[in-house]
Design a protein around this motif. Structure first.
Motif, mmCIF file in Angstrom:
data_model
loop_
_atom_site.group_PDB
_atom_site.id
_atom_site.type_symbol
_atom_site.label_atom_id
_atom_site.label_comp_id
_atom_site.label_asym_id
_atom_site.label_seq_id
_atom_site.Cartn_x
_atom_site.Cartn_y
_atom_site.Cartn_z
ATOM 1 N N ALA A 1 0.848 -1.192 0.000
ATOM 2 C CA ALA A 1 0.000 0.000 0.000
ATOM 3 C C ALA A 1 0.885 1.244 0.000
ATOM 4 O O ALA A 1 1.827 1.353 0.794
ATOM 5 C CB ALA A 1 -0.915 0.006 1.220
ATOM 6 N N VAL A 2 0.567 2.173 -0.884
ATOM 7 C CA VAL A 2 1.382 3.374 -1.014
ATOM 8 C C VAL A 2 0.553 4.641 -0.783
ATOM 9 O O VAL A 2 0.951 5.527 -0.020
ATOM 10 C CB VAL A 2 2.043 3.425 -2.414
ATOM 11 C CG1 VAL A 2 2.718 4.775 -2.648
ATOM 12 C CG2 VAL A 2 3.054 2.306 -2.567
ATOM 13 N N LEU A 3 -0.605 4.732 -1.431
ATOM 14 C CA LEU A 3 -1.366 5.982 -1.381
ATOM 15 C C LEU A 3 -1.842 6.325 0.033
ATOM 16 O O LEU A 3 -1.674 7.458 0.489
ATOM 17 C CB LEU A 3 -2.564 5.916 -2.330
ATOM 18 C CG LEU A 3 -2.273 6.089 -3.815
ATOM 19 C CD1 LEU A 3 -3.569 6.228 -4.608
ATOM 20 C CD2 LEU A 3 -1.395 7.315 -4.062
ATOM 21 N N GLU A 4 -2.443 5.379 0.707
ATOM 22 C CA GLU A 4 -2.993 5.692 2.027
ATOM 23 C C GLU A 4 -1.907 6.085 3.032
ATOM 24 O O GLU A 4 -2.061 7.075 3.757
ATOM 25 C CB GLU A 4 -3.840 4.523 2.540
ATOM 26 C CG GLU A 4 -5.180 4.387 1.836
ATOM 27 C CD GLU A 4 -5.964 5.694 1.812
ATOM 28 O OE1 GLU A 4 -6.045 6.380 2.856
ATOM 29 O OE2 GLU A 4 -6.485 6.043 0.738
ATOM 30 N N PRO A 5 -0.792 5.336 3.117
ATOM 31 C CA PRO A 5 0.264 5.775 4.037
ATOM 32 C C PRO A 5 0.817 7.149 3.678
ATOM 33 O O PRO A 5 1.095 7.969 4.566
ATOM 34 C CB PRO A 5 1.344 4.694 3.880
ATOM 35 C CG PRO A 5 0.620 3.490 3.402
ATOM 36 C CD PRO A 5 -0.484 4.012 2.531
ATOM 37 N N LEU A 6 0.958 7.436 2.374
ATOM 38 C CA LEU A 6 1.486 8.743 1.983
ATOM 39 C C LEU A 6 0.508 9.852 2.358
ATOM 40 O O LEU A 6 0.915 10.904 2.870
ATOM 41 C CB LEU A 6 1.775 8.766 0.485
ATOM 42 C CG LEU A 6 2.421 10.055 -0.048
ATOM 43 C CD1 LEU A 6 3.733 10.358 0.678
ATOM 44 C CD2 LEU A 6 2.642 9.951 -1.552
ATOM 45 N N ARG A 7 -0.788 9.616 2.133
ATOM 46 C CA ARG A 7 -1.787 10.614 2.537
ATOM 47 C C ARG A 7 -1.702 10.877 4.039
ATOM 48 O O ARG A 7 -1.792 12.021 4.492
ATOM 49 C CB ARG A 7 -3.200 10.124 2.186
ATOM 50 C CG ARG A 7 -3.572 10.243 0.730
ATOM 51 C CD ARG A 7 -5.091 10.102 0.552
ATOM 52 N NE ARG A 7 -5.441 10.089 -0.859
ATOM 53 C CZ ARG A 7 -5.727 9.002 -1.551
ATOM 54 N NH1 ARG A 7 -5.690 7.818 -0.965
ATOM 55 N NH2 ARG A 7 -6.050 9.084 -2.830
ATOM 56 N N THR A 8 -1.564 9.800 4.796
ATOM 57 C CA THR A 8 -1.481 9.954 6.256
ATOM 58 C C THR A 8 -0.266 10.779 6.649
ATOM 59 O O THR A 8 -0.362 11.706 7.471
ATOM 60 C CB THR A 8 -1.421 8.567 6.921
ATOM 61 O OG1 THR A 8 -2.609 7.833 6.610
ATOM 62 C CG2 THR A 8 -1.291 8.699 8.430
ATOM 63 N N HIS A 9 0.889 10.471 6.069
ATOM 64 C CA HIS A 9 2.111 11.201 6.408
ATOM 65 C C HIS A 9 2.042 12.674 5.970
ATOM 66 O O HIS A 9 2.701 13.529 6.569
ATOM 67 C CB HIS A 9 3.320 10.534 5.770
ATOM 68 C CG HIS A 9 3.675 9.207 6.367
ATOM 69 N ND1 HIS A 9 3.823 9.015 7.727
ATOM 70 C CD2 HIS A 9 3.905 7.994 5.796
ATOM 71 C CE1 HIS A 9 4.132 7.753 7.968
ATOM 72 N NE2 HIS A 9 4.190 7.115 6.817
ATOM 73 N N LEU A 10 1.231 12.953 4.956
ATOM 74 C CA LEU A 10 1.080 14.334 4.486
ATOM 75 C C LEU A 10 -0.049 15.068 5.207
ATOM 76 O O LEU A 10 -0.346 16.226 4.884
ATOM 77 C CB LEU A 10 0.820 14.354 2.976
ATOM 78 C CG LEU A 10 2.020 13.990 2.096
ATOM 79 C CD1 LEU A 10 1.588 13.839 0.637
ATOM 80 C CD2 LEU A 10 3.128 15.043 2.212
ATOM 81 N N GLY A 11 -0.671 14.402 6.165
ATOM 82 C CA GLY A 11 -1.723 15.068 6.940
ATOM 83 C C GLY A 11 -3.050 15.147 6.222
ATOM 84 O O GLY A 11 -3.809 16.099 6.422
#
Length: 426
Positions: free
Chosen positions: A185-195
Motif C-alpha cells: 500500500a502506497v497511497l494511504e500511508p502517503l496521505r497519512t504522512h502528508l496530513g
C-alpha cells in the motif's frame, strides 16, 4: 408526472447540458493557452472556433478562478490590438514525486509546466521499509510545498512515480523488485504522512511518467511513435504509439527491463535470469567499473555526484571505466535492436544514466543499431538523449497532476474561496 414536474425536469436537463458545454469550453480555452501560449481574446476565438462573446465570458471565469492572467498588449495582430491572456504561473502548483532505488525526489511546477522548486535526497530505499521511505518522502514534499504555500501558491495535485507495476485504482504497488515492495500500500500511508491533504494523490510507473515529460518538452515536434529507455539501478520503458502512451490492457505495459536478453546471465531481483536491467542497468555498469568499496557504488551518495565521478574517469581514459561502458554498450545495442524490431519507433530516447553518459552510449548505438534491426536503416529510427536528467519522472508526475485541472477548470474554486482545495479538488 404533472406538467410542472415535466417542465422542471426538462429545464434541469437543459441546465445540466449547458453546464457540461461550459466546462468543456473552459477546458478548450485553458488547454489552448497551455499549448500555444498567451493570446488575445479575439485570437483565442479565431483559433478555437468559439465566438468572441463566449470567449470573453470564459476568460472572465478563468481569471476569477486564478487560472489565467492578463499580460501585455498583443503586437503584430490584424485589427485592434488586444490584451493577451496567459496561464497564471503564480497561484497554483502541481507536484511530482519519485521513489527510486537510491533516492527520493520532489518537484513543484506551475501550470505553465515550469519548475519552481525541486529537491532530491540520496536514500538507500531498497534497504528501508516502505513505511519509512514514504515518511521521508512526505517530509521532502512538505519542505517543497511550505515556502511556496507561504507565498500563496495552492497545490492542485501530486503524482508519485515508482519503479514497478502500479495500480492507481487501489493505490498499491504490485511489484517493485528493486525496492523489495510487493503488494504494498502506497497511497494511504502517503496521505497519512502528508496530513490528509485536500489535493488528489496519484501513483504512476516511473517510466510512464518520464515519457510524459519527454513528450511535453518536445511538444509538437515529437514523433507519434517514440520509445524511452531510462536507466537507473533498474531499466524502464515508456512506449508511445500513434501519439499515445501504450499502457496495455491492465496498465502494465513497458516493463522493458525484465525482458530476457541473457539466458545464462545474472539473476535479477525479480527472480528471473538475464533480464535486460541485469545487463545494462546502473548496477551492472558500476559492478564492472569499480570494486564494492569504491564511492561510486555507495547509494548514500547522490547518483548525479557518482555519475560525475564516472564521467571524469571516462574522460581521463580510465581503462576499467572504458571497458565497463563498452560492455554496457553491447547489451544496449542488443536490447534496443529487439525493441526497435517490435515497435518500429521513429525515435529512441535514452534517459536516466544512459543520458548522463550519453557521449559514450549514443554514438555506439547510432553506429551499431542497424546490425540488430531487420528493417533497412534501423527502420528509420533515430537516437536522442533526454535533456531532463533524473528529473524526467517527477516532471511527468507533476504534469500528470495538472490533468484534472485542464480537463475541468471548474473544479478550481474562485480565488475568494481558494484558501485551500479541500473537498473541491479531491
Amino acid at each position: 408526472m404533472t406538467v410542472s414536474e415535466g417542465t422542471a425536469a426538462r429545464l434541469g436537463a437543459r441546465t445540466a447540458d449547458q453546464m457540461s458545454v461550459r466546462r468543456h469550453n473552459l477546458s478548450v480555452v485553458l488547454n489552448h493557452l497551455r499549448v500555444h501560449g498567451g493570446r488575445s481574446r479575439a485570437r483565442i476565438a479565431a483559433e478555437t472556433g468559439l465566438n468572441k462573446a463566449t470567449v470573453s465570458s470564459l476568460v472572465a471565469e478563468l481569471l476569477a478562478r486564478g487560472l489565467v492572467r492578463e499580460g501585455e498588449i498583443e503586437r503584430g495582430s490584424v485589427g485592434r490590438p488586444g490584451q493577451t491572456i496567459e496561464l497564471d504561473a503564480h497561484n497554483f502548483i502541481a507536484l511530482g514525486a519519485e521513489v527510486a532505488t537510491d533516492y527520493v525526489s520532489v518537484i513543484a511546477m506551475n501550470l505553465r509546466g515550469e519548475p519552481v522548486s525541486e529537491q532530491r535526497l540520496a536514500l538507500d530505499t531498497a534497504g528501508l521499509r516502505a513505511e519509512a521511505v514514504l515518511r521521508r518522502l512526505a517530509g521532502l514534499v512538505d519542505s517543497v510545498i511550505d515556502p511556496l504555500a507561504a507565498q500563496g501558491a495552492v497545490p492542485v495535485g501530486l503524482t508519485l512515480a515508482l519503479p514497478g507495476i502500479t495500480d492507481p485504482a487501489s493505490g498499491l504497488v504490485w511489484d517493485a523488485p528493486n525496492l523489495g515492495w510487493h503488494e504494498t500500500a502506497v497511497l494511504e500511508p502517503l496521505r497519512t504522512h502528508l496530513g490528509e491533504p485536500g489535493y488528489p494523490i496519484l501513483i504512476e510507473n516511473e517510466a510512464n511518467a518520464a515519457v510524459l515529460a519527454e513528450l511535453d518538452v518536445r511538444g509538437r515536434t515529437s514523433p507519434p511513435d517514440l520509445l524511452l529507455i531510462t536507466g537507473a539501478t533498474g531499466v524502464g520503458g515508456g512506449i508511445v504509439t500513434g501519439g499515445r502512451l501504450l499502457r496495455g490492457s491492465r496498465g502494465f505495459a513497458g516493463e522493458l527491463g525484465h525482458m530476457q536478453v541473457d539466458p545464462a546471465g545474472r539473476r535479477c531481483r525479480c527472480g528471473r535470469v538475464g533480464c535486460f536491467e541485469t545487463v545494462v542497468g546502473l548496477g551492472a555498469l558500476l559492478r564492472a567499473l569499480a570494486p564494492a568499496d569504491d564511492p561510486v557504488r555507495d547509494p548514500s551518495i547522490d547518483v548525479v555526484q557518482r555519475l560525475d565521478v564516472v564521467r571524469s574517469r571516462l574522460e581521463a581514459g580510465d581503462p576499467r571505466a572504458l571497458a565497463a561502458v563498452e560492455q554496457i554498450g553491447d547489451g544496449l545495442v542488443q536490447g534496443c535492436g529487439s525493441l526497435v524490431n517490435i515497435f518500429n519507433p521513429g525515435m529512441v530516447v535514452l534517459g536516466g544514466y544512459f543520458a548522463a553518459l550519453g557521449p559514450w552510449f549514443a554514438p555506439r548505438l547510432r553506429s551499431d543499431l542497424d546490425t540488430e534491426v531487420f528493417a533497412p536503416k534501423s527502420g528509420g529510427c533515430r537516437i536522442e538523449l533526454s535533456t531532463l536528467g533524473f528529473s524526467a519522472a517527477v516532471r511527468g508526475g507533476a504534469l500528470r497532476a495538472t490533468r484534472h485541472v485542464f480537463d475541468d477548470p471548474g473544479l478550481v474554486p474562485y480565488r475568494a474561496e481558494a484558501g485551500h482545495l479541500s473537498g473541491v479538488m479531491s
